[in-house]
Design a protein around this motif. Structure first.
Motif, PDB file in Angstrom:
ATOM      1  N   MET A   1       0.842  -1.176   0.000  1.00  0.00           N
ATOM      2  CA  MET A   1       0.000   0.000   0.000  1.00  0.00           C
ATOM      3  C   MET A   1       0.893   1.247   0.000  1.00  0.00           C
ATOM      4  N   LYS A   2       0.652   2.137  -0.956  1.00  0.00           N
ATOM      5  CA  LYS A   2       1.407   3.380  -1.048  1.00  0.00           C
ATOM      6  C   LYS A   2       0.713   4.436  -0.189  1.00  0.00           C
ATOM      7  N   GLN A   3       1.517   5.154   0.616  1.00  0.00           N
ATOM      8  CA  GLN A   3       0.962   6.114   1.552  1.00  0.00           C
ATOM      9  C   GLN A   3       1.616   7.490   1.405  1.00  0.00           C
ATOM     10  N   ALA A   4       0.775   8.520   1.543  1.00  0.00           N
ATOM     11  CA  ALA A   4       1.256   9.905   1.581  1.00  0.00           C
ATOM     12  C   ALA A   4       0.733  10.526   2.871  1.00  0.00           C
ATOM     13  N   PHE A   5       1.624  11.114   3.623  1.00  0.00           N
ATOM     14  CA  PHE A   5       1.259  11.800   4.859  1.00  0.00           C
ATOM     15  C   PHE A   5       1.450  13.293   4.667  1.00  0.00           C
ATOM     16  N   ILE A   6       0.438  14.055   5.047  1.00  0.00           N
ATOM     17  CA  ILE A   6       0.480  15.508   4.993  1.00  0.00           C
ATOM     18  C   ILE A   6       0.597  15.994   6.433  1.00  0.00           C
ATOM     19  N   LEU A   7       1.775  16.463   6.813  1.00  0.00           N
ATOM     20  CA  LEU A   7       1.981  16.953   8.174  1.00  0.00           C
ATOM     21  C   LEU A   7       1.629  18.431   8.226  1.00  0.00           C
ATOM     22  N   ARG A   8       0.991  18.814   9.329  1.00  0.00           N
ATOM     23  CA  ARG A   8       0.587  20.197   9.559  1.00  0.00           C
ATOM     24  C   ARG A   8       0.969  20.573  10.980  1.00  0.00           C
ATOM     25  N   GLY A   9       1.415  21.798  11.172  1.00  0.00           N
ATOM     26  CA  GLY A   9       1.715  22.244  12.526  1.00  0.00           C
ATOM     27  C   GLY A   9       2.557  23.501  12.532  1.00  0.00           C
ATOM     28  N   LEU A  10       2.613  24.107  13.681  1.00  0.00           N
ATOM     29  CA  LEU A  10       3.361  25.348  13.856  1.00  0.00           C
ATOM     30  C   LEU A  10       4.865  25.088  13.802  1.00  0.00           C
ATOM     31  N   PRO A  11       5.651  26.112  13.459  1.00  0.00           N
ATOM     32  CA  PRO A  11       7.100  25.963  13.542  1.00  0.00           C
ATOM     33  C   PRO A  11       7.495  25.534  14.961  1.00  0.00           C
ATOM     34  N   GLY A  12       8.385  24.572  15.062  1.00  0.00           N
ATOM     35  CA  GLY A  12       8.843  24.101  16.368  1.00  0.00           C
ATOM     36  C   GLY A  12       7.959  23.052  17.011  1.00  0.00           C
ATOM     37  N   SER A  13       6.882  22.636  16.339  1.00  0.00           N
ATOM     38  CA  SER A  13       5.954  21.654  16.926  1.00  0.00           C
ATOM     39  C   SER A  13       6.462  20.221  16.836  1.00  0.00           C
ATOM     40  N   GLY A  14       7.484  19.990  16.034  1.00  0.00           N
ATOM     41  CA  GLY A  14       8.045  18.649  15.939  1.00  0.00           C
ATOM     42  C   GLY A  14       7.702  17.901  14.664  1.00  0.00           C
ATOM     43  N   LYS A  15       7.330  18.612  13.603  1.00  0.00           N
ATOM     44  CA  LYS A  15       6.953  17.962  12.355  1.00  0.00           C
ATOM     45  C   LYS A  15       8.089  17.137  11.757  1.00  0.00           C
ATOM     46  N   THR A  16       9.274  17.710  11.702  1.00  0.00           N
ATOM     47  CA  THR A  16      10.406  17.005  11.094  1.00  0.00           C
ATOM     48  C   THR A  16      10.768  15.763  11.900  1.00  0.00           C
ATOM     49  N   HIS A  17      10.780  15.898  13.213  1.00  0.00           N
ATOM     50  CA  HIS A  17      11.038  14.740  14.074  1.00  0.00           C
ATOM     51  C   HIS A  17       9.963  13.671  13.845  1.00  0.00           C
ATOM     52  N   TYR A  18       8.712  14.100  13.780  1.00  0.00           N
ATOM     53  CA  TYR A  18       7.601  13.180  13.543  1.00  0.00           C
ATOM     54  C   TYR A  18       7.789  12.470  12.196  1.00  0.00           C
ATOM     55  N   ALA A  19       8.183  13.215  11.156  1.00  0.00           N
ATOM     56  CA  ALA A  19       8.364  12.626   9.822  1.00  0.00           C
ATOM     57  C   ALA A  19       9.401  11.503   9.857  1.00  0.00           C
ATOM     58  N   HIS A  20      10.514  11.752  10.521  1.00  0.00           N
ATOM     59  CA  HIS A  20      11.574  10.734  10.589  1.00  0.00           C
ATOM     60  C   HIS A  20      11.153   9.542  11.452  1.00  0.00           C
ATOM     61  N   THR A  21      10.447   9.802  12.537  1.00  0.00           N
ATOM     62  CA  THR A  21       9.941   8.720  13.381  1.00  0.00           C
ATOM     63  C   THR A  21       8.943   7.866  12.609  1.00  0.00           C
ATOM     64  N   LEU A  22       8.075   8.511  11.857  1.00  0.00           N
ATOM     65  CA  LEU A  22       7.089   7.809  11.036  1.00  0.00           C
ATOM     66  C   LEU A  22       7.781   6.919  10.004  1.00  0.00           C
ATOM     67  N   ALA A  23       8.789   7.449   9.342  1.00  0.00           N
ATOM     68  CA  ALA A  23       9.540   6.663   8.360  1.00  0.00           C
ATOM     69  C   ALA A  23      10.212   5.465   9.022  1.00  0.00           C
ATOM     70  N   ASP A  24      10.750   5.665  10.223  1.00  0.00           N
ATOM     71  CA  ASP A  24      11.370   4.556  10.958  1.00  0.00           C
ATOM     72  C   ASP A  24      10.349   3.462  11.255  1.00  0.00           C
ATOM     73  N   GLU A  25       9.160   3.875  11.670  1.00  0.00           N
ATOM     74  CA  GLU A  25       8.126   2.908  12.044  1.00  0.00           C
ATOM     75  C   GLU A  25       7.536   2.183  10.839  1.00  0.00           C
ATOM     76  N   LEU A  26       7.300   2.910   9.746  1.00  0.00           N
ATOM     77  CA  LEU A  26       6.586   2.319   8.617  1.00  0.00           C
ATOM     78  C   LEU A  26       7.479   1.586   7.622  1.00  0.00           C
ATOM     79  N   VAL A  27       8.716   2.049   7.448  1.00  0.00           N
ATOM     80  CA  VAL A  27       9.606   1.398   6.484  1.00  0.00           C
ATOM     81  C   VAL A  27      10.995   1.140   7.077  1.00  0.00           C
ATOM     82  N   SER A  28      11.046   1.036   8.391  1.00  0.00           N
ATOM     83  CA  SER A  28      12.286   0.742   9.121  1.00  0.00           C
ATOM     84  C   SER A  28      13.423   1.701   8.781  1.00  0.00           C
ATOM     85  N   GLY A  29      13.065   2.947   8.444  1.00  0.00           N
ATOM     86  CA  GLY A  29      14.084   3.948   8.152  1.00  0.00           C
ATOM     87  C   GLY A  29      14.859   3.688   6.877  1.00  0.00           C
TER      88      GLY A  29
END
Length: 144
Positions: free
Chosen positions: A1-29
């Protein structure tokens, strides 16, 4: 299954950290199985120095959506948009492109948008020097 995630949030809310954590969880980084698309990347030089230039924002947003679409055209299993996306119009083209290319789309709001104490924290920890006043204004304009 191909997935696209659209992250939304204020600067400093942790979007980039969340993106990398998500990639680690879903495709083992595995970097061959995901792409993170952030307009901020275009404001960062080869030495890693970030310098925002408002005049280049439209050009860099266009480059970012092209990167997002290209990743899907190449069949990347996981594509993540890592932008603030305060207004819905800012990411609707990404959603439309993902749907058109057969991707399951998930919108994720990272952090607390309306919480004033969190806005203070975001102002202190964002890596691009976005002031509290600007973060508060963005929170006020945030479209649900």
């Amino acid at each position: 299954m191909k997935q696209a995630f659209i992250l939304r949030g204020l600067p400093g809310s942790g979007k980039t950290h969340y993106a990398h954590t998500l990639a680690d969880e879903l495709v083992s980084g595995d970097e061959s199985r995901y792409t993170i698309c952030s307009t901020d990347d275009y404001f960062t030089d080869e030495q890693g120095h970030y310098e925002f230039n408002k005049a280049k924002l439209p050009q860099f947003h266009n480059l970012n959506i092209a990167r997002f679409i290209n990743a899907m055209a190449e069949g990347m299993p996981l594509v993540i948009l890592d932008n603030t996306n305060i207004k819905k119009w800012e990411f609707i083209a990404y959603v439309s492109a993902a749907h058109a290319m057969g991707y399951q789309v998930k919108e994720v709001i990272v952090g607390e948008v309306k919480d004033k104490s969190m806005q203070h924290l975001y102002a202190k920890r964002n890596q691009h020097g976005v002031a509290l006043k600007t973060i508060s204004k963005m929170a006020h304009m945030f479209e649900w």
